[in-house]
Design an enzyme around this catalytic site. Structure first.
Site, PDB file in Angstrom:
ATOM      1  N   MET A  66       5.643  -4.071  -2.116  1.00 50.96           N
ATOM      2  CA  MET A  66       6.584  -5.091  -1.662  1.00 50.96           C
ATOM      3  C   MET A  66       7.377  -5.597  -2.872  1.00 50.96           C
ATOM      4  SD  MET A  66       5.631  -4.747   1.335  1.00 50.96           S
ATOM      5  CE  MET A  66       6.918  -5.743   2.010  1.00 50.96           C
TER       6      MET A  66
ATOM      7  N   TYR B 176      10.731 -10.274  -1.598  1.00 47.18           N
ATOM      8  CA  TYR B 176       9.823 -10.448  -0.454  1.00 47.18           C
ATOM      9  C   TYR B 176       8.931 -11.676  -0.644  1.00 47.18           C
ATOM     10  CZ  TYR B 176       6.481  -9.204   3.244  1.00 47.18           C
ATOM     11  OH  TYR B 176       5.678  -9.219   4.362  1.00 47.18           O
TER      12      TYR B 176
ATOM     13  N   GLY C  18       1.676  -2.805  -1.205  1.00 46.37           N
ATOM     14  CA  GLY C  18       2.241  -2.672   0.139  1.00 46.37           C
ATOM     15  C   GLY C  18       2.599  -1.253   0.522  1.00 46.37           C
TER      16      GLY C  18
ATOM     17  N   GLU D 153      -2.568  -5.948  -6.353  1.00 42.12           N
ATOM     18  CA  GLU D 153      -2.428  -7.356  -5.954  1.00 42.12           C
ATOM     19  C   GLU D 153      -3.262  -8.287  -6.833  1.00 42.12           C
ATOM     20  OE1 GLU D 153      -2.595  -4.787  -3.912  1.00 42.12           O
ATOM     21  OE2 GLU D 153      -1.330  -5.094  -2.142  1.00 42.12           O
TER      22      GLU D 153
ATOM     23  N   TYR E 161      -8.742  11.222  30.062  1.00 42.00           N
ATOM     24  CA  TYR E 161      -8.464  12.012  31.279  1.00 42.00           C
ATOM     25  C   TYR E 161      -7.087  11.645  31.849  1.00 42.00           C
ATOM     26  CZ  TYR E 161     -12.901  14.496  31.787  1.00 42.00           C
ATOM     27  OH  TYR E 161     -13.947  15.353  31.604  1.00 42.00           O
TER      28      TYR E 161
END
Ligand code: ACO
Length: 284
Positions: free
Chosen positions: A76, A81, A126, A149, A245
């Site tokens: 990101m 962002y 990200g 992160e 099915y």
């Protein structure tokens, strides 16, 4: 039933995303190499339009997601962002997150054509989400992966931790999530994160090979199979039995090329092929 679809022209590229068509493959290229293809709110919004267009575009039989230059995606966009939305209203902030998640996993996972992530270089944070949401991921040995992160003070959100839990073995997942240490394509393959890792010089050729293999199969079935797989993973066995099915009946009834009929006739009556060893003859 007809397979005819509308083909927008020219290629549905945007400011931040380049699309190149080549013999049934749509190369969807994150195109911000100067920012290592970090995903901004603008890029995320654009991607939704690109995927909508490619879904109906006959030039796209297999979608390959990759990045321009030396990066798949640096994750990101930390400025656009995160920092620039810190003061957004709750509704604005929700929209930014929604656009991002809408394509990075939902839209990609259920895209009605096969998707391949071609991880050519940097792949951080990200970027794990769209990579895992693609049906198949192939990396360059030289690519660098990282759940970075922790290195800049956040937890891997935006479904990154969920994406990691989907593919990576537990020991490696916790190690790389908690340490933020980077690893290469070969290691990504060993952890289950990508299906294969090949030298960068062979990456495009290998991805093309897999795309061509997929294109030999009945596209109606390929789409039904991937969607069924993703649905049943979330079901218990009884629900799955009922669903499969019903899905099988619907897929058979709506198959434009009547694959099941051809497959049976060519094996049982014509004896022209063996299903265990290859696909029935398509066409006619
Ligand atoms: N967000 C915003 N800008 C970025 C990002 C990012 N994720 N990644 C790179 N950029 C920008 C840099 O700020 C720089 O911009 P500038 O030229 O205006 O200064 C430009 O891209 C080039 O980046 P460099 O760091 O100079 O490139 P280099 O090739 O030396 O390093 C690398 C590449 C390792 C990818 C480095 O840029 C990096 O660590 N990026 C962040 C990766 C990361 O942690 N991503 C996870 C984000 S969190 C998440 O996704 C949830």
């Amino acid at each position: 039933m007809s397979e005819k679809t509308t083909a927008p022209s020219p290629a549905p590229g945007t400011k931040n995303i380049k699309v190149e068509f080549e013999d049934g493959i749509a190369w969807v290229i994150l195109n911000r190499p100067e920012k290592r293809n970090a995903m901004s709110p603008e890029l995320n919004r654009e991607m939704l339009g690109v995927l909508d267009a490619l879904e109906l575009d006959d030039r796209c039989k297999v979608l390959v997601l990759t990045g321009a230059g030396e990066s798949f995606s640096a994750g990101m966009d930390i400025k656009e962002y995160f920092r620039e939305t810190d003061n957004a209203t709750p509704i604005e902030a929700m929209r930014v997150k929604r656009d991002s998640m809408a394509w990075q996993w939902r839209r990609l996972m259920f895209f009605p054509k096969p998707t391949i992530a071609m991880v050519n270089g940097w792949c951080f944070g990200g970027a794990f989400t769209p990579m895992v949401a693609c049906d198949i991921a192939i990396a360059a040995d030289e690519a660098t992966f990282g759940l970075s992160e922790i290195n800049w003070g956040i937890i891997p959100a935006g479904n990154v931790t969920r994406a990691v839990a989907e593919k990576m073995n537990t020991g490696d997942a916790l190690y790389y999530l908690m340490t933020g240490e980077s690893f290469d394509g070969k290691k990504a393959c060993a952890t289950g994160l990508v299906k294969e890792s090949v030298p960068r010089a062979q990456l495009r050729g290998r991805v093309r090979e897999i795309a061509q293999l997929l294109m030999k199969k009945n596209p109606h079935l390929v789409a039904a199979i991937k969607i069924a797989y993703r649905r049943v993973k979330e079901m218990d066995w009884d629900q799955s039995e009922d669903y499969l099915y019903a899905k099988a009946g619907d897929t058979y009834a709506s198959d434009p090329e009547r694959g099941r009929q051809k497959g049976m006739t060519q094996f049982l009556d014509d004896k022209t092929y063996r299903p265990g060893l290859g696909t029935y003859k398509r066409g006619d």
